[in-house]
Design a protein around this motif. Structure first.
Motif, PDB file in Angstrom:
ATOM      1  N   ASP A 166       0.835  -1.195   0.000  1.00  0.00           N
ATOM      2  CA  ASP A 166       0.000   0.000   0.000  1.00  0.00           C
ATOM      3  C   ASP A 166       0.872   1.249   0.000  1.00  0.00           C
ATOM      4  O   ASP A 166       1.902   1.304   0.670  1.00  0.00           O
ATOM      5  N   THR A 204      -3.751   0.441  -3.028  1.00  0.00           N
ATOM      6  CA  THR A 204      -3.107  -0.850  -2.860  1.00  0.00           C
ATOM      7  C   THR A 204      -2.251  -1.165  -4.087  1.00  0.00           C
ATOM      8  O   THR A 204      -2.292  -0.462  -5.098  1.00  0.00           O
ATOM      9  N   SER A 205      -1.499  -2.244  -4.001  1.00  0.00           N
ATOM     10  CA  SER A 205      -0.667  -2.646  -5.133  1.00  0.00           C
ATOM     11  C   SER A 205      -1.512  -3.044  -6.337  1.00  0.00           C
ATOM     12  O   SER A 205      -1.039  -2.998  -7.477  1.00  0.00           O
ATOM     13  N   ASP A 206      -2.763  -3.420  -6.085  1.00  0.00           N
ATOM     14  CA  ASP A 206      -3.679  -3.786  -7.168  1.00  0.00           C
ATOM     15  C   ASP A 206      -4.446  -2.600  -7.708  1.00  0.00           C
ATOM     16  O   ASP A 206      -5.215  -2.742  -8.662  1.00  0.00           O
ATOM     17  N   GLY A 207      -4.270  -1.423  -7.078  1.00  0.00           N
ATOM     18  CA  GLY A 207      -4.927  -0.224  -7.589  1.00  0.00           C
ATOM     19  C   GLY A 207      -6.213   0.169  -6.897  1.00  0.00           C
ATOM     20  O   GLY A 207      -6.845   1.149  -7.301  1.00  0.00           O
ATOM     21  N   ASN A 243       3.688   1.049 -10.925  1.00  0.00           N
ATOM     22  CA  ASN A 243       4.473   0.044 -10.217  1.00  0.00           C
ATOM     23  C   ASN A 243       5.842  -0.176 -10.873  1.00  0.00           C
ATOM     24  O   ASN A 243       6.812  -0.507 -10.182  1.00  0.00           O
TER      25      ASN A 243
END
Length: 121
Positions: A33, A52-55, A73
Motif C-alpha cells: 500500500d 493498494t498494489s492492485d490499484g 508500479n
C-alpha cells in the motif's frame, strides 16, 4: 536502505491544481500500500488517500471528487492529483509506503520528508 522522495508541492490559488509525486528507491523487493498523509498547521497528521498494489483506492471524505491517487508500479511511483484546492488543504503532504525490503525480507513502513502545499490567494 529505502527512500521515499516527494515533489510537486508549492503555492497555488484557491480552485487551482497541483500534482504530487513520490518515488521509492533502494533495496525494494515489493511495494505494498502507498499512502498520502497531510499535516496542517496546528493539526494532527491525517491519512488522506491510499492505493493498494492492485490499484484499489480509498479517500477521506473531505477530498473525494477533488483528489485522485494513482501509481506506476514499474517506476515505484505514486501520484496525487489535487484539483479544486481549498485553503483548508494547506498542509505538509507526506508519502508513506509499505515496503518489502530485499535485505530485511520483512515488511516495513517508510516515510518521505514531506512537501509543502499552500493554498492561498
Amino acid at each position: 536502505q529505502v527512500q521515499l522522495v516527494e515533489s510537486g508541492g508549492g503555492l497555488v490559488q484557491p480552485g487551482g491544481s497541483l500534482r504530487l509525486s513520490c518515488v521509492a528507491s533502494g533495496r525494494i523487493a515489493r511495494l505494498g500500500d502507498m499512502n498520502w498523509f497531510r499535516q496542517g498547521p496546528g493539526k494532527q497528521r491525517e491519512l488522506v488517500v491510499s492505493i493498494t498494489s492492485d490499484g484499489a483506492t480509498s479517500y477521506v471524505d473531505s477530498v473525494k471528487g477533488r483528489f485522485s491517487i494513482s501509481r506506476d508500479n514499474a517506476k515505484n511511483t505514486v501520484y496525487l492529483q489535487m484539483n479544486s484546492l481549498k485553503p483548508e488543504d494547506t498542509a505538509v503532504y507526506y508519502c508513506n509506503a509499505a515496503v518489502l525490503s530485499s535485505v530485511l525480507t520483512t515488511w516495513r513502513g517508510f516515510w518521505g520528508q514531506g512537501t509543502q502545499v499552500t493554498v492561498s490567494s
